[in-house]
Design an enzyme around this catalytic site. Structure first.
Site, PDB file in Angstrom:
ATOM      1  N   TYR A  52       0.839  -1.200   0.000  1.00 17.57           N
ATOM      2  CA  TYR A  52       0.000   0.000   0.000  1.00 17.57           C
ATOM      3  C   TYR A  52       0.872   1.247   0.000  1.00 17.57           C
ATOM      4  CZ  TYR A  52      -3.214   3.612   1.557  1.00 17.57           C
ATOM      5  OH  TYR A  52      -3.928   4.782   1.657  1.00 17.57           O
ATOM      6  N   LYS A  66       1.285   4.237  -2.930  1.00 17.18           N
ATOM      7  CA  LYS A  66       1.067   5.667  -2.732  1.00 17.18           C
ATOM      8  C   LYS A  66       2.315   6.474  -3.065  1.00 17.18           C
ATOM      9  CE  LYS A  66      -3.211   5.220  -1.685  1.00 17.18           C
ATOM     10  NZ  LYS A  66      -4.264   5.670  -2.632  1.00 17.18           N
TER      11      LYS A  66
END
Length: 255
Positions: free
Chosen positions: A149, A153
């Site tokens: 994750y 990002k």
């Protein structure tokens, strides 16, 4: 003439709250999500003035179809794309399945690519056009227990910075929103040392309010959303030697 916005992941959380905020401000919203039941519920709230489309951001053909149809209904253009759809899993890297890691990258990376690429001709024909990408404070230093994750990002942050420069020549402003943990359905089942250490102190409303302000600002690239305390702590950490930042991150995440 009403301004127009496409919102991905609009069925719940930040996306749904953003849809509500923009609708109240008189915008025409194209709310998209893979969850058709959630879209029906949103339609019950906001009414039939808006569009509600099932769309999987990882399916470029579906993305092309939905965005083209919304643009056709509004003179061949729309004004804003909010790349909000996202997936997160929090656990030790090896305790998540490879399929979970792959899903995070498909939605958070490929999804942003698909939607941004497909939106270009319609944004270029829009008014004061804007792309708003949902990023995260996890893009400031790699976060243990959410490695994929966090990495996704970092992509969003770098992509935003590059596209902010590239698309300036087309009159399209690109920015991102970088919140800390937000109280949303995605985070409802989240647990672990990093969550306990930082806490879930933001609401979807906090982030949606920032998105609404960002849409009319053409000067900023990154919009950080956090508590005052965390703004200060992370600001200090970002100025410390890398070994100090690493040590603090290690401790916060229980490693």
């Amino acid at each position: 003439m009403s301004r127009t916005i496409v919102i991905t992941g609009a069925g719940a959380g930040i996306g749904a709250e953003a849809a509500r905020r923009f609708a109240r401000q008189g915008w025409i919203v194209c709310a998209t999500d893979v969850n058709e039941t959630a879209l029906k519920a949103l339609q019950g709230e906001l009414g039939d003035r808006h569009a509600y489309k099932r769309m999987d951001v990882t399916d470029k053909d579906e993305v092309n179809h939905v965005l083209a149809a919304f643009a056709r209904a509004h003179g061949g253009a729309f004004d804003v794309l909010l790349n909000n759809a996202g997936v997160a899993f929090i656990d030790r890297f090896e305790d998540l399945t490879l399929e979970q890691h792959e899903l995070v990258l498909r939605v958070n990376v490929q999804g942003v690519l698909n939607c941004t690429y497909a939106a270009f001709p319609y944004l270029a024909a829009g008014r004061a056009a804007k792309v708003v990408n949902m990023c995260s404070r996890a893009a400031e230093y790699g976060v243990p227990s959410e490695a994929s994750y966090s990495a996704s990002k970092f992509f969003v942050r770098g992509f935003t910075e590059a596209m902010n420069i590239e698309w300036e020549r087309h009159g399209i402003h690109v920015c991102d929103i970088m919140p800390n943990f937000v109280d949303t359905p995605m985070m409802a089942a989240a647990e672990g040392d990093i969550v306990d250490s930082i806490g879930i102190n933001l609401t979807a409303s906090d982030v949606a309010e920032t998105i609404l302000r960002a849409v009319d600002d053409r000067t900023r690239v990154h919009w950080r959303v956090d508590t005052r305390k965390n703004h200060i702590v992370i600001g200090v950490l970002n100025r410390t030697p890398s070994r100090v930042h690493r040590a603090v991150m290690k401790r916060l995440s229980g490693f």
